[in-house]
Structure formats: C-alpha cells, structure tokens
Design a protein around this motif. Structure first.
Motif, PDB file in Angstrom:
ATOM      1  N   GLN A   1      21.447  32.847 -75.313  1.00  0.00           N
ATOM      2  CA  GLN A   1      21.984  32.299 -76.570  1.00  0.00           C
ATOM      3  C   GLN A   1      23.307  32.968 -76.938  1.00  0.00           C
ATOM      4  N   LYS A   2      23.285  34.314 -76.788  1.00  0.00           N
ATOM      5  CA  LYS A   2      24.464  35.083 -77.153  1.00  0.00           C
ATOM      6  C   LYS A   2      25.672  34.663 -76.295  1.00  0.00           C
ATOM      7  N   GLU A   3      25.391  34.550 -75.004  1.00  0.00           N
ATOM      8  CA  GLU A   3      26.458  34.187 -74.071  1.00  0.00           C
ATOM      9  C   GLU A   3      26.972  32.773 -74.371  1.00  0.00           C
ATOM     10  N   ALA A   4      25.993  31.868 -74.611  1.00  0.00           N
ATOM     11  CA  ALA A   4      26.372  30.481 -74.886  1.00  0.00           C
ATOM     12  C   ALA A   4      27.173  30.391 -76.182  1.00  0.00           C
ATOM     13  N   ARG A   5      26.746  31.166 -77.208  1.00  0.00           N
ATOM     14  CA  ARG A   5      27.444  31.133 -78.496  1.00  0.00           C
ATOM     15  C   ARG A   5      28.898  31.590 -78.333  1.00  0.00           C
ATOM     16  N   ASN A   6      29.045  32.689 -77.555  1.00  0.00           N
ATOM     17  CA  ASN A   6      30.400  33.187 -77.325  1.00  0.00           C
ATOM     18  C   ASN A   6      31.262  32.148 -76.620  1.00  0.00           C
ATOM     19  N   ARG A   7      30.666  31.505 -75.601  1.00  0.00           N
ATOM     20  CA  ARG A   7      31.418  30.514 -74.827  1.00  0.00           C
ATOM     21  C   ARG A   7      31.788  29.310 -75.724  1.00  0.00           C
ATOM     22  N   ILE A   8      30.786  28.925 -76.529  1.00  0.00           N
ATOM     23  CA  ILE A   8      31.020  27.772 -77.426  1.00  0.00           C
ATOM     24  C   ILE A   8      32.108  28.105 -78.446  1.00  0.00           C
ATOM     25  N   LEU A   9      32.058  29.357 -78.964  1.00  0.00           N
ATOM     26  CA  LEU A   9      33.080  29.773 -79.930  1.00  0.00           C
ATOM     27  C   LEU A   9      34.475  29.735 -79.317  1.00  0.00           C
ATOM     28  N   GLU A  10      34.559  30.193 -78.045  1.00  0.00           N
ATOM     29  CA  GLU A  10      35.857  30.170 -77.354  1.00  0.00           C
ATOM     30  C   GLU A  10      36.366  28.734 -77.226  1.00  0.00           C
ATOM     31  N   VAL A  11      35.454  27.860 -76.770  1.00  0.00           N
ATOM     32  CA  VAL A  11      35.838  26.454 -76.582  1.00  0.00           C
ATOM     33  C   VAL A  11      36.179  25.821 -77.933  1.00  0.00           C
ATOM     34  N   PHE A  12      35.361  26.176 -78.932  1.00  0.00           N
ATOM     35  CA  PHE A  12      35.559  25.650 -80.276  1.00  0.00           C
ATOM     36  C   PHE A  12      36.946  26.053 -80.816  1.00  0.00           C
ATOM     37  N   GLY A  13      37.298  27.329 -80.657  1.00  0.00           N
ATOM     38  CA  GLY A  13      38.597  27.837 -81.122  1.00  0.00           C
ATOM     39  C   GLY A  13      39.747  27.131 -80.420  1.00  0.00           C
ATOM     40  N   LEU A  14      39.593  26.998 -79.094  1.00  0.00           N
ATOM     41  CA  LEU A  14      40.637  26.347 -78.297  1.00  0.00           C
ATOM     42  C   LEU A  14      40.796  24.885 -78.721  1.00  0.00           C
ATOM     43  N   LEU A  15      39.629  24.264 -78.895  1.00  0.00           N
ATOM     44  CA  LEU A  15      39.610  22.853 -79.290  1.00  0.00           C
ATOM     45  C   LEU A  15      40.276  22.673 -80.649  1.00  0.00           C
ATOM     46  N   LEU A  16      39.983  23.607 -81.549  1.00  0.00           N
ATOM     47  CA  LEU A  16      40.537  23.557 -82.894  1.00  0.00           C
ATOM     48  C   LEU A  16      42.065  23.701 -82.869  1.00  0.00           C
ATOM     49  N   LEU A  17      42.514  24.664 -82.032  1.00  0.00           N
ATOM     50  CA  LEU A  17      43.950  24.927 -81.909  1.00  0.00           C
ATOM     51  C   LEU A  17      44.680  23.692 -81.369  1.00  0.00           C
ATOM     52  N   VAL A  18      44.126  23.158 -80.286  1.00  0.00           N
ATOM     53  CA  VAL A  18      44.733  21.971 -79.678  1.00  0.00           C
ATOM     54  C   VAL A  18      44.652  20.801 -80.658  1.00  0.00           C
ATOM     55  N   GLY A  19      43.524  20.702 -81.352  1.00  0.00           N
ATOM     56  CA  GLY A  19      43.330  19.609 -82.305  1.00  0.00           C
ATOM     57  C   GLY A  19      44.324  19.673 -83.439  1.00  0.00           C
TER      58      GLY A  19
ATOM     59  N   THR B   1      32.902  17.534 -85.923  1.00  0.00           N
ATOM     60  CA  THR B   1      32.455  17.108 -84.591  1.00  0.00           C
ATOM     61  C   THR B   1      32.137  18.320 -83.725  1.00  0.00           C
ATOM     62  N   ALA B   2      33.046  19.300 -83.750  1.00  0.00           N
ATOM     63  CA  ALA B   2      32.858  20.489 -82.918  1.00  0.00           C
ATOM     64  C   ALA B   2      31.595  21.250 -83.334  1.00  0.00           C
ATOM     65  N   LEU B   3      31.352  21.323 -84.663  1.00  0.00           N
ATOM     66  CA  LEU B   3      30.160  22.014 -85.151  1.00  0.00           C
ATOM     67  C   LEU B   3      28.888  21.297 -84.700  1.00  0.00           C
ATOM     68  N   ALA B   4      28.888  19.972 -84.870  1.00  0.00           N
ATOM     69  CA  ALA B   4      27.718  19.184 -84.480  1.00  0.00           C
ATOM     70  C   ALA B   4      27.482  19.318 -82.977  1.00  0.00           C
ATOM     71  N   PHE B   5      28.573  19.249 -82.235  1.00  0.00           N
ATOM     72  CA  PHE B   5      28.485  19.358 -80.775  1.00  0.00           C
ATOM     73  C   PHE B   5      27.927  20.726 -80.369  1.00  0.00           C
ATOM     74  N   SER B   6      28.402  21.790 -81.034  1.00  0.00           N
ATOM     75  CA  SER B   6      27.949  23.147 -80.726  1.00  0.00           C
ATOM     76  C   SER B   6      26.464  23.302 -81.029  1.00  0.00           C
ATOM     77  N   LEU B   7      26.054  22.795 -82.197  1.00  0.00           N
ATOM     78  CA  LEU B   7      24.645  22.927 -82.588  1.00  0.00           C
ATOM     79  C   LEU B   7      23.731  22.186 -81.603  1.00  0.00           C
ATOM     80  N   ILE B   8      24.127  20.964 -81.240  1.00  0.00           N
ATOM     81  CA  ILE B   8      23.308  20.168 -80.311  1.00  0.00           C
ATOM     82  C   ILE B   8      23.241  20.870 -78.957  1.00  0.00           C
ATOM     83  N   THR B   9      24.393  21.378 -78.499  1.00  0.00           N
ATOM     84  CA  THR B   9      24.435  22.069 -77.200  1.00  0.00           C
ATOM     85  C   THR B   9      23.525  23.297 -77.210  1.00  0.00           C
ATOM     86  N   LEU B  10      23.613  24.056 -78.331  1.00  0.00           N
ATOM     87  CA  LEU B  10      22.782  25.263 -78.434  1.00  0.00           C
ATOM     88  C   LEU B  10      21.290  24.914 -78.407  1.00  0.00           C
TER      89      LEU B  10
END
Ligand SMILES: [Fe+2]
Length: 457
Positions: free
Chosen positions: A171-189, A28-37
C-alpha cells in the motif's frame, strides 16, 4: 487589497476555464487513485490468502501421517520449518480433534487448548478450510485453518496466522507511486489547461479589446479570424459591423464638417448684419475676431480653443439685436437709462445663445466680455481670474478696436495711444499679464487698416 481586486482575476474566462479544468483533473485523479488503491489492496489480500491457504493445505497433507503416528517431535519439526520459511507467518499450530495444541510455533503454548481468534469469516472451502480476517490495531491477521485428514479420517487441523504486513508495504509503495503520478499529472494538467484556455480564449480577448476600441472610436482595422467556428463567425460579424460603423462615422464626420462650415458662415453673416445696423460698428466683430485670434495664437491656445474663440468674437455683441435703434444709433452721448439698456446687450446675448444647446459654450465669452479685472464691470461684477479667458481676450480686442475707430463725439486714438491706454488700464479693466502680452503683440504686428467708424460697447 479590496474584495473587488481579489475577485477581479476570476472574472476572466481564461481563469475560470483553467480552474474548472484543474478541479476536474484533481477530482478525476483522486477518484482514479482511490479505485486503483482499492483494486490493488484486493489483489494483494487475495495473494496473501492464496499463499497462506496453499501453505496450510500442503502442511495439513504432510502432517497427517505424523499426527496418526503421534510423532510430536515430527509435528514440532513441521511447524518450525514452516514458521521459519516466511517472515509473514505470525504463528502456526497443529491441533487435534479435542482442540488441544499438539505443536505450536510458540512452544510454550504446546499442550494448551486452542482458542480460535475472533474475526470475520471471509470464506469456507469445500475441504473445510476456513479463512478468517482478524482485525488488529496496526495490521490485522489472516488466519487459515485446514482440517488434517488421513485415509479419510479427520485427525485435527493446521492453523496458520499470517499478518498483512506485506499488504501495508504494498500500500505504502503504491501510494507513493500514485502520488508521484498524481503530481506529474497535475503539473502537466495545469500547464495544458492554462495553454489550452489561453489559445481558446484568444479570439474572445481580441474581440473584447476590439469592442472596447470601437466604443472609444479607435478601431478601424478588422480583427484576425482564427477559425471557422462560432467564434470565427462572430469575429467576421464584428469586422462587418466595424466597417459599417467606420463608413457611417466618416460620412457623419463629413456632414458635421459641412454643417460646421455652414454654421460658421451663418454666424459671420449674422454678426455682419448686427454690425451693419450701425455704420459706426461696420466690420467691428470681424476685426475683433481677427485680433483675438492673432492674440490667441500668440498666447498658445490650441486649434479647438481658437475655433471657439473666433465664433465667440463673432457672437460677442449678438445681444445688441434687442437694443432699439433709438439707443443703438443715437449720435449723442447716451443718458444713464440708455447706457443701462445698452449694457444689457450682454444679458440679451446670453438669452439668445441659451436657446440652442450647441451655442451654450459661447455664453461665458459673450456674457462676460465687459467684466473688469477689478470687479467693477458688468453684468456680474466678476474679477481677476474668475473672468473666462475668452471673455478677457475679447475685452482687450473689443476695446482696442473701439478706441482706434472714430466715433461721432470723438476721434480715433492712434495705435500708440491705444496701447498706452490699455497699459494704463492693466490691473483695473484688464488682467495685467494679458494686457502686457497684448500690448507686446500690438507693437510687433502690422496694424490692420481700420474700416472707419465704430461705436462699440
Ligand atoms: Fe459688447
């Protein structure tokens, strides 16, 4: 580590559920990241184009008069001003209707024919403005071309090329932000899924442990019911089943105890009946059982072993039931064939006990209670520690009771004489260690009054 050990954790529902939730979360997080990007790229690109388009149109509208008045210096001035207004602008040119560059941000190209770059046309506006995307090795460009019209007369065009660096940065900034959110989401998940599956599978784990305990006969208390859902109802059913099984087990246990008592009583009666065939052996089996139990306790046997020893003693001469009266009750000394037949009572006893599976455990004691430590006994000539302990104990008690009882052809030995006889036969007929401990016990105990005559074998 074996394959079985590696796969063992994956056989737990908790691990399976956690992994499933984790995979779902990652997907889900991957799909969400790709769509957002993608959405963000589109937005930024639109923004870049819009800005370039606006800039190009405004330049075209201001360049009309300068162009018609052939003011090349003025055109250079316009190009210079626009080019320096933003670092994203790669190049800017004003081209006349013949395709000749009148002004260019790269002044060396002024006067050259304009060659449009190859790219894909993104859009063409009503005013003739075209937007072309030019692929580049790193970034790529957006080229906007707007016609210059003055008093409805076309004079040329303004060509503006902007790079998509801003897009790459975004793109670079968004990718970094998405990675941060993705990592946090993964940890909480992960933490949530582990916690959730642990809570959800707790009743299942307790149920499983309960079933295992029930199987081993340990569970008696009901399990805690956590909810009123399917699992809760299953736990309640399990508790009802446990209560039923426990009650039935208690009833069966009582029946088994009653049966055991009835069985022991029957064995006592049977042993007494065998002994009673001959007045000389009256009470022999009971006395052997008493003495063996006394020694067994002194030797350190546990309750179950003592119970087995007692029954084995009562049964030890059961085979004599098949010995004819002419031999069993003979007053004179037995001849060789008669002695041989009498010795067969151990084998007859084995045959009798082998008819019922519950009596099989007494066979070693009954069959071997006439074996000798040196291997010269019967029926199998066992020696040393190969003789079962119960048989070796019965052998001592049997011999002591026999020699301390009168026989038709000899008087009973005194307790001291019998002890000396046992000591003499230690290492020959008896296990030396057992014999020593047996004699030691006999010296310490009060002698059981003999009932009289005995003709034990
Ligand atoms: Fe015997």
């Amino acid at each position: 580590m074996t394959k079985k050990n590696i796969l063992a954790p994956f056989k737990k529902i908790r691990v399976k559920a956690s992994l499933f939730v984790l995979l779902l979360l990652v997907a889900t997080a991957l799909a969400f990241s790709l769509i957002t990007l993608r959405i963000m790229n589109r937005r930024v690109l639109d923004e870049v184009i819009k800005r370039a388009e606006t800039l190009c149109r405004s330049t075209a509208s201001t360049a009309g008069y300068t162009l018609i008045s052939q003011d090349l210096l003025g055109l250079d001035n316009i190009v210079y001003r626009i080019k320096t207004s933003s670092p994203d602008i790669v190049s800017m040119a004003i081209v006349n209707l013949d395709g000749k560059i009148l002004a260019h941000s790269d002044t060396k190209r002024t006067g050259e024919p304009f060659r449009p770059a190859a790219g894909s046309l993104l859009r063409k506006a009503e005013d003739g403005t075209t937007i072309v995307e030019i692929p580049g090795p790193v970034r790529g460009l957006i080229e906007v071309r707007t016609p210059v019209v003055f008093l409805e007369k076309p004079l040329g065009s303004v060509v503006l090329a902007v790079n998509k660096a801003v897009l790459v940065e975004a793109q670079k900034e968004a990718r970094n932000r998405i990675l941060e959110v993705f990592g946090l989401l993964l940890l909480v998940g992960v933490a949530s899924s582990v916690l959730l599956t642990s809570v959800l599978t707790k009743p299942v784990r307790e149920l499983s442990a309960g079933v295992a305990e029930l199987k081993e006969g340990k569970r008696r208390r009901p399990l805690h019911v956590y909810s009123q859902d399917e699992l809760g109802r299953l736990t309640e059913s399990f508790n009802d089943m446990t209560a039923l099984i426990t009650a039935q087990k208690d009833t069966l246990s009582r029946y088994a105890q009653d049966l055991e008592e009835a069985y022991v009583s029957t064995v006592r009666v049977l042993a007494a009946a065998i002994d009673a065939r001959d007045t000389y052996t009256l009470g022999h089996s009971t006395r052997v059982a008493q003495l063996s139990l006394e020694f067994g306790r002194d030797f350190g046997l546990d309750t179950a072993q003592l119970e087995e020893l007692e029954i084995a003693c009562l049964f030890h001469d059961v085979g004599k039931i098949k010995i004819p009266d002419s031999i069993l009750l003979k007053k004179d000394k037995l001849d060789t064939p008669e002695q041989r037949e009498m010795m067969r009572h151990t084998e007859y006893g084995t045959e009798i006990l082998s008819k019922a599976s519950s009596l099989l455990k007494y066979i070693p004691a009954v069959r071997h209670h006439h074996e000798w430590y040196d291997g010269t006994g019967y029926p199998d000539g066992l020696s040393g520690k190969k003789i079962p302990l119960t048989a070796a104990i019965i052998s001592l008690a049997d011999m002591y009771d026999a020699v301390t009882s009168d026989r038709p052809y000899r008087h009973a030995l005194s307790a001291e004489e019998a002890q000396a006889e046992i000591a003499r036969l230690a290492g020959k007929q008896f296990d030396p260690e057992l014999a020593a401990r047996f004699v030691d016990l006999l010296k310490r105990r009060r002698p059981i009054p003999s009932l009289g005559l005995d003709n034990s074998e």
